[in-house]
Design a protein around this motif. Sequence first.
Motif, short mmCIF file in Angstrom:
data_model
loop_
_atom_site.label_atom_id
_atom_site.label_comp_id
_atom_site.label_asym_id
_atom_site.label_seq_id
_atom_site.Cartn_x
_atom_site.Cartn_y
_atom_site.Cartn_z
N MET A 287 0.86 -1.18 0.00
CA MET A 287 0.00 0.00 0.00
C MET A 287 0.90 1.23 0.00
O MET A 287 1.76 1.38 0.86
N GLU A 288 0.63 2.11 -0.95
CA GLU A 288 1.54 3.22 -1.26
C GLU A 288 1.42 4.41 -0.32
O GLU A 288 1.43 5.55 -0.78
N ASN A 289 1.29 4.20 0.97
CA ASN A 289 1.18 5.33 1.88
C ASN A 289 2.40 6.24 1.70
O ASN A 289 3.53 5.77 1.72
N ALA A 311 8.55 -1.60 -6.81
CA ALA A 311 8.50 -0.71 -7.98
C ALA A 311 7.08 -0.18 -8.16
O ALA A 311 6.88 1.00 -8.48
N HIS A 312 6.11 -1.04 -7.93
CA HIS A 312 4.71 -0.65 -8.09
C HIS A 312 4.33 0.43 -7.07
O HIS A 312 3.80 1.49 -7.44
N GLU A 313 4.61 0.16 -5.80
CA GLU A 313 4.22 1.14 -4.77
C GLU A 313 4.99 2.44 -4.94
O GLU A 313 4.46 3.53 -4.72
N LEU A 314 6.24 2.34 -5.34
CA LEU A 314 7.03 3.54 -5.61
C LEU A 314 6.41 4.36 -6.74
O LEU A 314 6.31 5.59 -6.66
N ALA A 315 5.99 3.67 -7.79
CA ALA A 315 5.39 4.36 -8.94
C ALA A 315 4.17 5.17 -8.51
O ALA A 315 3.90 6.25 -9.04
N HIS A 316 3.45 4.67 -7.50
CA HIS A 316 2.30 5.42 -6.98
C HIS A 316 2.70 6.79 -6.42
O HIS A 316 1.83 7.65 -6.24
N SER A 317 3.96 6.97 -6.11
CA SER A 317 4.40 8.28 -5.61
C SER A 317 4.13 9.36 -6.66
O SER A 317 4.08 10.54 -6.34
N ASN A 334 -5.24 5.68 -11.18
CA ASN A 334 -4.22 5.33 -10.19
C ASN A 334 -3.48 4.06 -10.59
O ASN A 334 -2.25 4.04 -10.69
N GLU A 335 -4.23 2.99 -10.78
CA GLU A 335 -3.59 1.68 -10.90
C GLU A 335 -3.05 1.36 -12.31
O GLU A 335 -1.98 0.78 -12.44
N GLY A 336 -3.79 1.74 -13.35
CA GLY A 336 -3.32 1.46 -14.70
C GLY A 336 -2.01 2.18 -14.98
O GLY A 336 -1.04 1.60 -15.49
N PHE A 337 -1.95 3.46 -14.61
CA PHE A 337 -0.72 4.24 -14.80
C PHE A 337 0.41 3.66 -13.96
O PHE A 337 1.58 3.66 -14.38
N THR A 338 0.05 3.18 -12.77
CA THR A 338 1.08 2.65 -11.88
C THR A 338 1.67 1.35 -12.41
O THR A 338 2.88 1.14 -12.35
N VAL A 339 0.82 0.50 -12.97
CA VAL A 339 1.36 -0.74 -13.55
C VAL A 339 2.26 -0.39 -14.73
O VAL A 339 3.37 -0.94 -14.87
N ALA A 399 -8.79 -2.41 -13.83
CA ALA A 399 -8.09 -1.13 -13.63
C ALA A 399 -6.59 -1.30 -13.84
O ALA A 399 -5.94 -0.48 -14.50
N TYR A 400 -6.02 -2.37 -13.31
CA TYR A 400 -4.58 -2.59 -13.37
C TYR A 400 -4.15 -2.99 -14.79
O TYR A 400 -3.33 -2.32 -15.42
N ASP A 401 -4.70 -4.10 -15.25
CA ASP A 401 -4.13 -4.72 -16.45
C ASP A 401 -4.71 -4.19 -17.75
O ASP A 401 -4.00 -4.10 -18.75
ZN ZN Z 1 -1.34 -0.12 -6.85
#
Ligand code: ZN
Length: 620
Positions: A287-289, A311-317, A334-339, A399-401
């Motif tokens: 979780m990208e807190n 890498a995923h949670e970091l990308a959420h930054s 949020n999630e598509g861009f992060t993946v 959302a992710y894939d």
């Molecule tokens: Zn995520």
Amino acid sequence: MNTLKISAFLLLACLIVSCSSTEKEMKETNIYATDTHSYAMPNEAVAKHLMLAIDVNFDKKIITGTATYTIESTNATEIVFDAKNLKIHKTTVDGKEVEFTLGTNDVVLGQPLSIPIKGNSKKVAIHYETTDKTEALQFLNPQQTADKTHPFLLTQGQAILTRTWIPIQDSPQLRLTYSAKVKVPKDLLAIMSAENPKAKSDDGHYNFEMKQPISPYLIALAVGDLVYKEISPRTGVYAEKSMIDKVHYEFGDMEKMVNAAESLYGAYAWDQFDVVVVPPSFPFGGMENPRLTFATPTVIAGDRSLTSLVAHELAHSWSGNLVTNATWDDFWLNEGFTVYFEMRIMEALYGKEYANMLASIGRQDLAEEIENFKDSPEATHLKLDLKGKNPDDGMNSIAYDKGYLFLRTLEEKVGREKMDVFLKEYFNKHAFSTMTTEKFVTYLHTELLAKNNVEFNTDIWIYKAGIPENASKIVSDKFQNVENAIIEWQNGTLNEADLCKKNWNIQQKIHFIRNIPKDISIEKFTALDNACNFSNATNSYIAMVWFEQSINHDYHANNVDAQIENFLMTVGRRWYVSTLYKAFKRNDKLEEAKRIYDKARSNYHSVTVNTIDEMLGVSY
Ligand code: ZN
Ligand code: BES
């Protein structure tokens, strides 16, 4: 605030000169999107800063304290917060007690908490305590931790659970800064999604500050017998003592990841990037807190094989924490861009081939998810309509894939260079603000497509079901090798011992196990396990997919049943446990699923409990 001032001005102007269009103009100046998952009325009155003063009581398993907000309003007569399963003791406005109103309770949304204010009201304080129904908090006993000596507390805010531990205007578009004073038992360390201590205080008092405005779902707290170990001056890990060295090794590439991310899409905006490894009941992989990602210990594999999670949670930054989905209907932003960003970081560190294997696994998940939704195709739209539903319902692989596939296809169309200029500017221009799907579509059109004279079927991707025919094809030679090996194994030209000797990486192993043919004989399945020892895999991902196949193939040798049960008793990661319970259900083994779940349920976080209760059709 500017808009609020403009609205106030318009209203004043309306009182002086009667103007029929004022109401309409006022509506047009509203800055906030409609969020069907929050009772807040931010266009009337909005909280901009939170000062939290709380006491964590491990004996009673509650948090008590005060949330004091600095607010901005026009001529509003009330400010509305979201509250769910909270006891509200008292509210004050600028120090004076006022009578609050709690509206009717909705099982998903909770209650609106209305507090009367005046035009010039500045500070609203809410004295409250949490209850045993709080969904965000998980109080763990020592037995559920790695060291087994101290209790632990973790919070999970996304999507709409922050309101179950803090009364708050709980919409992702309502960014606020916060400071916190947290009191915990003095043998424990408290850390938050804020500037953090690196060691325990003498008296259990901790002060926190998050200077950048963040969304409510990103407010997070962890309390436990934790220690810190630095990886680089701006990155490091928190974990319990018995795990800290392993965790430090596992995430050793963190600084490299931050560097790679910065070279792609601009400076890291949050100064510090730390990860805390929390106990295994945590319902998510990560979780990208902000400043403090929470991670499951199931990714501590010993060989850095599962670190794409970091890498995923970091990308959420960038995608999520800096540019945030305005409502949960826009979750794919949020999630598509992060993946997409995660794959780019993985490619930068470990090469194209590796990133492509990750993408290929996601592509298979997507195909499966679309099949799952064959009776409700609208659930496969990127832009969702979750009105009247739990936002959790929209948090699946679409959302992710599909989000990823959209961006990858777009990249192929415009070329990587233009894509990267566009994305960097997108993050830069919208930093610390929120994004709706519609606003993104307009921005995409003007800043990328029209500028470069490119035609793209954006609307079909976003507002229609399934996968458009121009979708990028994800091919991997290394996966092709795996598929060939499966055929050889199936027709007897490759034996199990030789199969296990193949020097496959984690993605290939996962691909292999997931694609074991449905009709393979139980003898061959057993021989495979005897040779590769998958039933005793120490890598949690391998174990999970192998357990799923064991259930599918009605396989019971090599102690696998006990291993599955033990896994479900200790791990609470929703994706893992739901995959296994789903496999039981699909294979007419619902009774076995219920037997294990009955014992395991109390170890799980409410997020996982809600999903599995529904899946197995049980209520407790
Ligand atoms: Zn995520
Ligand atoms: N933000 C999500 C977790 C989340 C999503 C929490 C929706 C609540 C509601 C996080 O970034 C995430 O996607 N975690 C994944 C990891 C990943 C590598 C795809 C997970 O938990 O498995």
